[in-house]
Structures are given as structure tokens and as C-alpha cells.
Motif scaffolding. Structure first.
Motif, PDB file in Angstrom:
ATOM      1  N   GLY A   1     -19.647 -17.348  12.423  1.00  0.00           N
ATOM      2  CA  GLY A   1     -19.619 -18.559  11.296  1.00  0.00           C
ATOM      3  C   GLY A   1     -18.356 -18.175  10.441  1.00  0.00           C
ATOM      4  O   GLY A   1     -18.417 -17.788  10.141  1.00  0.00           O
TER       5      GLY A   1
ATOM      6  N   ALA B   1     -15.474 -21.954  19.030  1.00  0.00           N
ATOM      7  CA  ALA B   1     -16.975 -22.577  19.272  1.00  0.00           C
ATOM      8  C   ALA B   1     -16.607 -23.887  18.111  1.00  0.00           C
ATOM      9  O   ALA B   1     -17.828 -24.218  17.870  1.00  0.00           O
ATOM     10  CB  ALA B   1     -17.994 -21.892  18.803  1.00  0.00           C
ATOM     11  N   HIS B   2     -15.662 -23.428  17.423  1.00  0.00           N
ATOM     12  CA  HIS B   2     -15.474 -24.693  15.844  1.00  0.00           C
ATOM     13  C   HIS B   2     -15.364 -25.968  17.357  1.00  0.00           C
ATOM     14  O   HIS B   2     -14.415 -26.281  17.536  1.00  0.00           O
ATOM     15  CB  HIS B   2     -15.005 -24.245  15.506  1.00  0.00           C
ATOM     16  CG  HIS B   2     -14.672 -22.824  14.915  1.00  0.00           C
ATOM     17  ND1 HIS B   2     -16.176 -22.326  14.367  1.00  0.00           N
ATOM     18  CD2 HIS B   2     -14.498 -21.465  15.211  1.00  0.00           C
ATOM     19  CE1 HIS B   2     -15.668 -21.167  13.886  1.00  0.00           C
ATOM     20  NE2 HIS B   2     -14.716 -20.517  14.512  1.00  0.00           N
ATOM     21  N   ASN B   3     -16.846 -27.000  16.454  1.00  0.00           N
ATOM     22  CA  ASN B   3     -15.848 -28.544  17.192  1.00  0.00           C
ATOM     23  C   ASN B   3     -16.245 -28.661  15.734  1.00  0.00           C
ATOM     24  O   ASN B   3     -15.846 -30.158  15.925  1.00  0.00           O
ATOM     25  CB  ASN B   3     -17.282 -28.599  17.798  1.00  0.00           C
ATOM     26  CG  ASN B   3     -17.721 -28.126  18.833  1.00  0.00           C
ATOM     27  OD1 ASN B   3     -16.541 -27.786  19.897  1.00  0.00           O
ATOM     28  ND2 ASN B   3     -19.081 -27.506  18.777  1.00  0.00           N
TER      29      ASN B   3
ATOM     30  N   ASP C   1     -21.435 -21.607  13.383  1.00  0.00           N
ATOM     31  CA  ASP C   1     -22.075 -21.966  14.026  1.00  0.00           C
ATOM     32  C   ASP C   1     -22.194 -20.401  14.685  1.00  0.00           C
ATOM     33  O   ASP C   1     -22.015 -19.132  14.277  1.00  0.00           O
ATOM     34  CB  ASP C   1     -20.166 -21.754  14.941  1.00  0.00           C
ATOM     35  CG  ASP C   1     -19.730 -23.135  14.824  1.00  0.00           C
ATOM     36  OD1 ASP C   1     -20.676 -24.403  15.514  1.00  0.00           O
ATOM     37  OD2 ASP C   1     -18.224 -23.069  14.764  1.00  0.00           O
TER      38      ASP C   1
ATOM     39  N   HIS D   1     -18.642 -23.645   8.121  1.00  0.00           N
ATOM     40  CA  HIS D   1     -18.259 -23.915   9.222  1.00  0.00           C
ATOM     41  C   HIS D   1     -19.415 -22.833   9.864  1.00  0.00           C
ATOM     42  O   HIS D   1     -19.161 -21.720  10.939  1.00  0.00           O
ATOM     43  CB  HIS D   1     -17.401 -23.467   9.589  1.00  0.00           C
ATOM     44  CG  HIS D   1     -16.486 -24.341  11.367  1.00  0.00           C
ATOM     45  ND1 HIS D   1     -17.170 -24.364  12.276  1.00  0.00           N
ATOM     46  CD2 HIS D   1     -15.682 -24.717  11.718  1.00  0.00           C
ATOM     47  CE1 HIS D   1     -17.025 -25.445  13.528  1.00  0.00           C
ATOM     48  NE2 HIS D   1     -15.245 -25.643  12.675  1.00  0.00           N
TER      49      HIS D   1
ATOM     50  N   VAL E   1     -27.068 -23.497  11.508  1.00  0.00           N
ATOM     51  CA  VAL E   1     -25.911 -22.783  12.319  1.00  0.00           C
ATOM     52  C   VAL E   1     -26.050 -24.384  13.447  1.00  0.00           C
ATOM     53  O   VAL E   1     -27.214 -24.768  14.018  1.00  0.00           O
ATOM     54  CB  VAL E   1     -26.516 -21.714  12.819  1.00  0.00           C
ATOM     55  CG1 VAL E   1     -25.770 -21.324  13.557  1.00  0.00           C
ATOM     56  CG2 VAL E   1     -26.018 -21.296  11.313  1.00  0.00           C
ATOM     57  N   THR E   2     -24.831 -24.287  13.940  1.00  0.00           N
ATOM     58  CA  THR E   2     -24.687 -25.280  15.408  1.00  0.00           C
ATOM     59  C   THR E   2     -24.267 -24.243  16.686  1.00  0.00           C
ATOM     60  O   THR E   2     -24.130 -23.438  16.143  1.00  0.00           O
ATOM     61  CB  THR E   2     -23.057 -26.050  14.902  1.00  0.00           C
ATOM     62  OG1 THR E   2     -23.024 -24.975  14.315  1.00  0.00           O
ATOM     63  CG2 THR E   2     -23.406 -27.042  13.362  1.00  0.00           C
ATOM     64  N   PRO E   3     -25.214 -24.940  16.740  1.00  0.00           N
ATOM     65  CA  PRO E   3     -24.765 -24.035  18.407  1.00  0.00           C
ATOM     66  C   PRO E   3     -23.547 -24.199  19.033  1.00  0.00           C
ATOM     67  O   PRO E   3     -21.678 -24.942  18.397  1.00  0.00           O
ATOM     68  CB  PRO E   3     -25.715 -25.441  20.221  1.00  0.00           C
ATOM     69  CG  PRO E   3     -24.994 -26.621  19.246  1.00  0.00           C
ATOM     70  CD  PRO E   3     -24.947 -26.714  17.692  1.00  0.00           C
ATOM     71  N   PRO E   4     -23.240 -22.641  20.018  1.00  0.00           N
ATOM     72  CA  PRO E   4     -21.465 -22.593  20.059  1.00  0.00           C
ATOM     73  C   PRO E   4     -21.451 -23.836  20.991  1.00  0.00           C
ATOM     74  O   PRO E   4     -21.554 -24.950  21.765  1.00  0.00           O
ATOM     75  CB  PRO E   4     -21.778 -21.391  21.336  1.00  0.00           C
ATOM     76  CG  PRO E   4     -23.396 -21.573  21.756  1.00  0.00           C
ATOM     77  CD  PRO E   4     -24.258 -22.371  20.543  1.00  0.00           C
ATOM     78  N   GLY E   5     -19.822 -23.211  20.792  1.00  0.00           N
ATOM     79  CA  GLY E   5     -19.058 -24.622  21.218  1.00  0.00           C
ATOM     80  C   GLY E   5     -19.005 -24.746  22.864  1.00  0.00           C
ATOM     81  O   GLY E   5     -19.466 -24.099  22.908  1.00  0.00           O
TER      82      GLY E   5
ATOM     83  N   GLN F   1     -29.286 -20.899  16.699  1.00  0.00           N
ATOM     84  CA  GLN F   1     -28.865 -21.860  15.886  1.00  0.00           C
ATOM     85  C   GLN F   1     -30.516 -22.051  15.437  1.00  0.00           C
ATOM     86  O   GLN F   1     -31.950 -22.004  16.088  1.00  0.00           O
ATOM     87  CB  GLN F   1     -29.499 -22.955  17.087  1.00  0.00           C
ATOM     88  CG  GLN F   1     -29.300 -24.433  16.122  1.00  0.00           C
ATOM     89  CD  GLN F   1     -28.629 -25.689  17.031  1.00  0.00           C
ATOM     90  OE1 GLN F   1     -28.854 -25.478  19.056  1.00  0.00           O
ATOM     91  NE2 GLN F   1     -28.810 -26.739  17.036  1.00  0.00           N
TER      92      GLN F   1
END
Length: 187
Positions: free
Chosen positions: A61, A31-33, A57, A55, A143-147, A119
Motif C-alpha cells: 500500500g 494492484a492499484h485500481n 492494496d 492507496h 485495505v482493498t483486494p489485489p488488482g 483485506q
């Protein structure tokens, strides 16, 4: 004849490269973009100076704590660092995660993973404990959306694959046309 043979080899290499890209697009990715980014920088917390990189996610995370001694001081040998996370909305209770010391060639760095279920904005607490004193620092992070998974990548690559197919089709028609012209000249 050698020109026709060279273009056939080039076309094959390009098709092979296109197939490799397609295979890479169908492989599972994490998931890490993007790279980790700092949410706390060079802040004195208890007996040490810390920087907290994250990071964040959805799912898992990552947190990296870079520890430096204070001016004229040293890092306590019994240093323990924990990371607490909770949604800013308060819908979940805070969860505390212990960190593990990582060997980073002369740099003291601690790492941990935290679970994020969706998120949104999360509150992060950095807890420092040692016999020379305790400290705490905090920050909020989105928190970012999944990759992208394999199917997302395949879907997004379809227009490029279509253009690649059209390009390949045009090259092959050119190749057939040149071959037919060479046969006409030689007969």
C-alpha cells in the motif's frame, strides 16, 4: 472496387486494434485500481498541517503525506514523518515505516510503502517529529483486494472477445457477399 478495398483496410485495422487490446490484457498490471484518497485532511499535527492520502492494496500500500506550514509559520527543516500500520483486530503488532521526502514543485510531500497481508480494516498512525515539537494523528482504512492480474483480465475480456469475433465474422461474410455480387455484375 474501391469500396471493397476500403472495407478490407478498415477490417484489418479493427482486427489489429482487437489484437492490441488482447496483448494489453495479457500484460502484468499492478494492484492499484484507483487513485489515492485522503484519510486525514488538513489537520494540525505537531508543528505542521498535514493531509494523509493512501492507496491501500493487499500486498503493498502507498501513503502520501502532504505537509503545509501552519498559518504564519514555517515547516521545520528537521521534520521526520513515519507511518504506523496494524490490523484493527490486533492480530499483528504495529509496524512503523519511515517516509521519504519527494520533490513536488513547491509542495512538500513525503511518501512510503506499507505491507498489508490481507483485506481488512487497518489502523494507521501518522507520526510527526521535529525540534519544534512532535505530533500524532490516526485513522482507520479498509485495505482493498489485489488488482487484476493478466489471467483475471483475460477471463473478464472473454465475453468481449467473443462479441468481437462474432462482429468480425459478420463483417467478413458481408464482405464476401458484396465481392460475390460485384463479380456477378461484372460477368
Amino acid at each position: 472496387m474501391s469500396i471493397v478495398h476500403k472495407s478490407r483496410g478498415t477490417a484489418r485495422r479493427k482486427v489489429a486494434a482487437l489484437l492490441m487490446l488482447l496483448l494489453l490484457a495479457s500484460s502484468p498490471l499492478g494492484a492499484h485500481n484507483g487513485p489515492p484518497f485522503p484519510i486525514i485532511s488538513d489537520k494540525r499535527v505537531g508543528p505542521v498541517v498535514v493531509s494523509l492520502w493512501t492507496h491501500p492494496d493487499v500486498g503493498t500500500g502507498l501513503f502520501y503525506v502532504i505537509v503545509d506550514p501552519p498559518p504564519g509559520g514555517a515547516i521545520p527543516p528537521d521534520l521526520k514523518i513515519e507511518i504506523g500500520v496494524r490490523p484493527v483486530t490486533g492480530r499483528l503488532a504495529e509496524v512503523i515505516y519511515p517516509t521519504q521526502l519527494e520533490n513536488q514543485r513547491g509542495q512538500v510531500q513525503y511518501r512510503t510503502e506499507a505491507e498489508f497481508d490481507q483485506q481488512e480494516l487497518w489502523h494507521v498512525r501518522l507520526l510527526v517529529k521535529s525540534s519544534q515539537g512532535d505530533g500524532e494523528a490516526s485513522a482507520d482504512v479498509e485495505v482493498t483486494p489485489p488488482g487484476l492480474g493478466r489471467w483475471d483480465l483475460l477471463m473478464f475480456s472473454l465475453p468481449f472477445l467473443g462479441v468481437g469475433f462474432l462482429w468480425f465474422h459478420v463483417i467478413m461474410r458481408k464482405h464476401k457477399y458484396r465481392k460475390s455480387q460485384l463479380q456477378k455484375v461484372s460477368s
